[in-house]
Motif scaffolding. Structure first.
Motif, mmCIF file in Angstrom:
data_model
loop_
_atom_site.group_PDB
_atom_site.id
_atom_site.type_symbol
_atom_site.label_atom_id
_atom_site.label_comp_id
_atom_site.label_asym_id
_atom_site.label_seq_id
_atom_site.Cartn_x
_atom_site.Cartn_y
_atom_site.Cartn_z
ATOM 1 N N TRP A 1 47.262 -5.454 158.876
ATOM 2 C CA TRP A 1 46.703 -5.956 160.256
ATOM 3 C C TRP A 1 46.229 -7.514 160.280
ATOM 4 C CZ3 TRP A 1 44.705 -1.560 163.787
ATOM 5 C CH2 TRP A 1 45.644 -0.622 163.727
ATOM 6 N N SER A 2 46.477 -8.015 161.424
ATOM 7 C CA SER A 2 45.712 -9.285 161.833
ATOM 8 C C SER A 2 44.186 -9.072 162.068
ATOM 9 C CB SER A 2 46.042 -9.829 162.691
ATOM 10 O OG SER A 2 47.467 -10.301 162.982
ATOM 11 N N SER A 3 43.338 -10.079 162.057
ATOM 12 C CA SER A 3 42.106 -10.010 162.200
ATOM 13 C C SER A 3 41.423 -11.077 163.049
ATOM 14 C CB SER A 3 41.192 -9.776 160.872
ATOM 15 O OG SER A 3 41.234 -10.840 160.178
ATOM 16 N N GLY A 4 40.418 -10.841 163.998
ATOM 17 C CA GLY A 4 39.756 -11.613 164.703
ATOM 18 C C GLY A 4 38.532 -11.446 165.427
ATOM 19 N N LEU A 5 37.792 -12.276 165.825
ATOM 20 C CA LEU A 5 36.443 -12.083 166.548
ATOM 21 C C LEU A 5 36.714 -11.608 167.918
ATOM 22 C CD1 LEU A 5 34.374 -15.218 165.278
ATOM 23 C CD2 LEU A 5 34.489 -12.766 164.279
ATOM 24 N N ALA A 6 35.927 -10.668 168.298
ATOM 25 C CA ALA A 6 35.643 -10.361 169.668
ATOM 26 C C ALA A 6 34.955 -11.338 170.602
ATOM 27 C CB ALA A 6 35.149 -8.993 169.886
ATOM 28 N N PRO A 7 35.314 -11.464 171.830
ATOM 29 C CA PRO A 7 36.284 -10.722 172.727
ATOM 30 C C PRO A 7 37.931 -11.177 172.298
ATOM 31 C CG PRO A 7 35.170 -12.231 173.928
ATOM 32 C CD PRO A 7 34.582 -12.480 172.701
ATOM 33 N N LEU A 8 38.650 -10.133 172.206
ATOM 34 C CA LEU A 8 40.020 -10.153 171.849
ATOM 35 C C LEU A 8 40.784 -9.810 173.103
ATOM 36 C CD1 LEU A 8 38.543 -8.066 169.154
ATOM 37 C CD2 LEU A 8 40.818 -9.082 168.309
ATOM 38 N N GLY A 9 42.070 -10.409 173.161
ATOM 39 C CA GLY A 9 42.873 -10.528 174.629
ATOM 40 C C GLY A 9 43.518 -11.482 174.914
ATOM 41 N N TYR A 10 44.023 -11.585 175.926
ATOM 42 C CA TYR A 10 44.740 -13.148 176.684
ATOM 43 C C TYR A 10 44.537 -13.053 178.103
ATOM 44 C CZ TYR A 10 48.530 -9.531 177.986
ATOM 45 O OH TYR A 10 49.075 -8.391 178.556
ATOM 46 N N GLY A 11 44.748 -13.946 178.835
ATOM 47 C CA GLY A 11 44.762 -14.346 180.061
ATOM 48 C C GLY A 11 43.772 -14.775 180.766
ATOM 49 N N ASP A 12 42.307 -14.631 180.218
ATOM 50 C CA ASP A 12 41.181 -15.006 180.727
ATOM 51 C C ASP A 12 40.715 -16.199 180.375
ATOM 52 O OD1 ASP A 12 40.999 -12.702 182.499
ATOM 53 O OD2 ASP A 12 40.519 -11.486 180.871
ATOM 54 N N GLY A 13 41.038 -16.651 179.291
ATOM 55 C CA GLY A 13 40.509 -18.047 178.865
ATOM 56 C C GLY A 13 39.276 -18.159 178.071
ATOM 57 N N ASP A 14 38.390 -16.696 178.190
ATOM 58 C CA ASP A 14 37.317 -16.676 177.471
ATOM 59 C C ASP A 14 37.306 -16.022 175.923
ATOM 60 O OD1 ASP A 14 37.843 -14.264 178.412
ATOM 61 O OD2 ASP A 14 35.810 -13.812 178.989
#
Length: 218
Positions: free
Chosen positions: A66-79
């Protein structure tokens, strides 16, 4: 618990006639919180738009690809600290995203309770060591890959922490795993967000024993 300073402890010291009494200063003991998963933690995630069934919730599931990344995770809000993929077609985005994080606990019996906080846009189900412990903005019953969240989340609710109390009996000594599935309310949704924090509440140590030396008790 509010600290009100010195208090008279009845039953511990006996009042001696009209001359004097004894006051015991009791320190206000507070419950201490130990952070098990910080809010900005790194998560393993799957944003491939693939139905993973239920095996991904288990502690022993292999998420090394799986990929890994820091929270917050998502798309569309810019933060977002980590931007997720919504798929190749913007008008038919992926419905469900999967997240996992392992953490170690050396003394699971030391926790009085667990406090879980989650940001979800739109809905989510949270599992601790394979057991469901929280459900937010999701319908009742069995949750499948194509299950939609109960309603669209907007405004301040998109970044609001949803709180839950979790039984510490689910913890084990050694490796524990929190697994989360986040669902959209519709496949045309413009954004998606996820973050989670977990704290263990530790009770204060017991008060020390106090013995009356002089004058003699009674």
């Amino acid at each position: 618990m509010e600290c009100r300073g010195p208090v008279e402890v009845s039953g511990l010291w006996r009042m001696l006639g009209s001359l004097a009494g004894f006051l015991l200063v009791v320190s206000c003991l507070r419950l201490e919180a130990g952070t098990l998963i910080p809010a900005g933690s790194s998560w393993r995630y799957s944003d491939r738009g693939v139905d993973l069934g239920t095996s991904w919730r288990a502690v022993g599931f292999d998420d090394t690809l799986w990929s890994s990344g820091l929270a917050p995770l998502g798309y569309g809000d810019g933060d977002e600290a980590t931007v997720l993929s919504f798929g190749p077609v913007s008008c038919s985005k992926f419905t469900t995203y999967y997240f996992r994080r392992a953490f170690n606990v050396s003394g699971p019996g030391s926790f009085q309770s667990l406090t879980l906080g989650v940001i979800r846009d739109d809905g989510c189900v949270v599992y601790l060591n394979g057991v469901e412990v929280a459900r937010s903005n999701m319908p009742a019953g069995t949750i499948a890959y194509d299950t939609l969240a109960s309603s669209a989340v907007g405004g301040a609710d998109e970044s609001a922490w949803q709180g839950f109390t979790v039984s510490p009996a689910l913890l084990v000594g050694g490796v524990n795993v929190v697994a989360v599935e986040v669902h959209q309310s519709q496949r045309t949704s413009s954004d998606l967000s996820f973050a989670l924090r977990l704290e263990g509440i530790v009770p204060p140590p017991p008060l020390p024993a106090v013995s009356l030396v002089s004058p003699a008790d009674g």
